[in-house]
Design an enzyme around this catalytic site. Structure first.
Site, PDB file in Angstrom:
ATOM      1  N   ASP A  33       0.829  -1.212   0.000  1.00 50.30           N
ATOM      2  CA  ASP A  33       0.000   0.000   0.000  1.00 50.30           C
ATOM      3  C   ASP A  33       0.865   1.265   0.000  1.00 50.30           C
ATOM      4  O   ASP A  33       1.983   1.263   0.495  1.00 50.30           O
ATOM      5  CB  ASP A  33      -0.915  -0.032   1.238  1.00 50.30           C
ATOM      6  N   ASN A  81     -11.141  -2.422  -5.119  1.00 48.70           N
ATOM      7  CA  ASN A  81     -10.405  -1.411  -5.883  1.00 48.70           C
ATOM      8  C   ASN A  81     -11.112  -1.007  -7.185  1.00 48.70           C
ATOM      9  O   ASN A  81     -10.743  -0.010  -7.811  1.00 48.70           O
ATOM     10  CB  ASN A  81      -8.969  -1.869  -6.179  1.00 48.70           C
TER      11      ASN A  81
END
Ligand code: IPE
Ligand code: IPE
Ligand code: MG
Length: 255
Positions: A33, A81
């Site tokens: 991330d 996502n």
């Protein structure tokens, strides 16, 4: 439909007192991330960060044999996502296609075996064809076992597994009384993998964002501030080393 055999699956993390002190993690899973913030800090578009992040993967995969990590599982794209802009999603899909084409030879030559987990249904045919090709090209490799989670969500995985399990029950191939903690994971995407020993998340967020929900029940966690494009072998080595000094009790009392 036949369920995969767990015959080849390495023993799960059912620790006995003898295994309390393990030297390093055998299976590391990483939530990669921070690509967007890395790009933003440089005044660049988010996709610039994703490209920088993809470049990091090679160094981390190559470090695995040196660190004794046999299984590496990386979170590349979650089932959530898709909520991002069309530009970012399309850019990521094109990046995945390019990454697979570009890295295929190097991964095969480095004895890395690649598997994908996640729901392939929603991915475009060109991408899934490349994913199949990469899995086939590396199927005979017995070095680092790299698993890429693409369109993966832990809840989605459990739901898909439950669907397949229900079909087996309906068709009389499975008895409801036999469904237990050993049976259910045979239907998960990760059926041939051991559970992760260590889960690392970069970028300072202390959450798991739907990653390996079932499998990480007893994993150790490391949440670090480094943004994924800045993550290095040195930091990976430090976290593996730190893992070796932890006591994993698995609910038991240390003797
Ligand atoms: C992780 O980086 C990569 C993917 C989720 C595809 P992010 O894109 O989430 O980066 P941040 O969290 O916005 O910085
Ligand atoms: C998790 O990161 C997914 C990947 C790294 C692929 P996200 O950036 O999507 O997670 P949230 O939105 O911060 O929970
Ligand atoms: Mg993020």
């Amino acid at each position: 439909m036949s369920i995969p055999s767990r015959k080849d699956k390495p023993a799960a993390s059912s620790a006995t007192p003898e295994t309390y002190h393990v030297s390093g993690p055998r299976h590391v899973a990483i939530i990669m991330d921070g690509n967007g913030r890395w790009a933003q800090a440089r005044g660049r578009p988010r996709l610039f960060g994703h490209h920088a992040g993809a470049k990091r993967v090679r160094e981390i995969v190559e470090a695995c044999p040196r660190l004794g990590v046999q299984y590496l599982t990386i979170f590349a794209f979650s089932t959530e996502n898709w909520k991002r802009t069309q530009v970012e999603v399309a850019g990521l899909m094109s990046l995945f296609r390019r990454y697979i084409s570009r890295e295929m030879q190097a991964l095969a030559a480095k004895n890395v075996r690649v598997r994908f987990i996640g729901d392939r249904e929603r991915l475009d045919a060109k991408l899934t064809a490349l994913m199949d090709q990469l899995e086939r090209a590396t199927a005979g490799n017995d070095g680092t076992q790299l698993t890429i989670a693409l369109n993966y969500g832990g809840r989605d995985e459990v739901a898909r597994a439950t669907q397949r399990l229900a079909v087996d029950i309906a068709k009389g191939r499975l008895n409801p009384d036999d469904v237990d903690e050993e049976t259910l994971p045979r239907y998960l995407d990760t059926c041939v993998l051991p559970d992760p020993d260590l889960v690392i998340r970069t970028s300072g967020e202390a959450r798991i964002s739907n990653f390996l929900l079932w499998q990480s029940a007893y994993s150790e966690y490391e949440f670090i501030d480094t943004l994924w494009p800045d993550f290095t072998e040195q930091e990976f080595a430090r976290l593996c080393d730190k893992f070796g000094n932890r006591d994993r009790r698995f609910g038991a009392v240390k003797l």
